[in-house]
Design a protein around this motif. Structure first.
Motif, PDB file in Angstrom:
ATOM      1  N   GLU A 241      -7.292   0.758  -1.556  1.00 20.36           N
ATOM      2  CA  GLU A 241      -7.076  -0.680  -1.565  1.00 20.36           C
ATOM      3  C   GLU A 241      -7.940  -1.389  -0.521  1.00 20.36           C
ATOM      4  N   ALA A 242      -8.423  -2.563  -0.874  1.00 18.10           N
ATOM      5  CA  ALA A 242      -9.282  -3.337   0.022  1.00 18.10           C
ATOM      6  C   ALA A 242      -8.476  -4.230   0.957  1.00 18.10           C
ATOM      7  N   THR A 243      -7.276  -4.624   0.548  1.00 14.10           N
ATOM      8  CA  THR A 243      -6.484  -5.528   1.376  1.00 14.10           C
ATOM      9  C   THR A 243      -5.112  -4.909   1.672  1.00 14.10           C
ATOM     10  N   THR A 244      -4.530  -5.364   2.766  1.00 10.59           N
ATOM     11  CA  THR A 244      -3.193  -4.912   3.134  1.00 10.59           C
ATOM     12  C   THR A 244      -2.168  -5.379   2.110  1.00 10.59           C
ATOM     13  N   ALA A 245      -2.344  -6.585   1.589  1.00 11.04           N
ATOM     14  CA  ALA A 245      -1.417  -7.116   0.588  1.00 11.04           C
ATOM     15  C   ALA A 245      -1.407  -6.241  -0.663  1.00 11.04           C
ATOM     16  N   SER A 246      -2.563  -5.777  -1.083  1.00 11.25           N
ATOM     17  CA  SER A 246      -2.640  -4.907  -2.250  1.00 11.25           C
ATOM     18  C   SER A 246      -1.951  -3.571  -1.966  1.00 11.25           C
ATOM     19  N   SER A 247      -2.152  -3.017  -0.779  1.00  4.95           N
ATOM     20  CA  SER A 247      -1.488  -1.763  -0.402  1.00  4.95           C
ATOM     21  C   SER A 247       0.020  -1.921  -0.387  1.00  4.95           C
ATOM     22  N   GLU A 248       0.494  -3.041   0.151  1.00  8.82           N
ATOM     23  CA  GLU A 248       1.939  -3.302   0.185  1.00  8.82           C
ATOM     24  C   GLU A 248       2.503  -3.426  -1.231  1.00  8.82           C
TER      25      GLU A 248
ATOM     26  N   ASP B 273      -6.541   6.082   0.033  1.00  4.42           N
ATOM     27  CA  ASP B 273      -6.499   4.681   0.462  1.00  4.42           C
ATOM     28  C   ASP B 273      -7.647   3.919  -0.194  1.00  4.42           C
TER      29      ASP B 273
END
Length: 101
Positions: free
Chosen positions: A69-76, A67
């Motif tokens: 990624e710093a943001t949820t948007a990037s993870s998505e 994990d």
């Protein structure tokens, strides 16, 4: 995904956070697959294999192995890229011309 009506989720996603994230994206039924509180040792859970299989497919992508990624948007976004990769490989496998020797 307009055809998707039923979503299975792991017991770790049983809180309101998942329902809030899915609100406004469609009219879905969410089924949480939980392990029994009285179970000891291994217990086969219904439909749990679907969840684990999907995690295994996604785990093949290096970027999703940890994990980072710093943001949820990037993870998505990276999850979407991984799913696109899986689907393109499946399509290529079924639509490739036969090889003649």
């Amino acid at each position: 995904w307009p055809w998707l009506r039923h979503v299975f989720a792991d017991g770790g996603h049983a809180g309101p956070k998942l329902r809030d994230a899915m609100k406004g994206h469609g009219d879905w039924d969410i089924e949480i697959i939980k392990r029994s509180d009285t179970a000891s040792g291994f217990e086969a859970l219904p439909r749990r294999w679907v969840i684990e299989r999907t995690f295994a497919w996604l785990g093949r992508s290096r970027r999703l192995a940890k994990d980072w990624e710093a943001t949820t948007a990037s993870s998505e976004a990276w999850l979407l890229i991984a799913h696109i990769r899986i689907l393109v490989r499946r399509l290529a496998r079924y639509h490739a011309p036969p090889v003649e020797l």
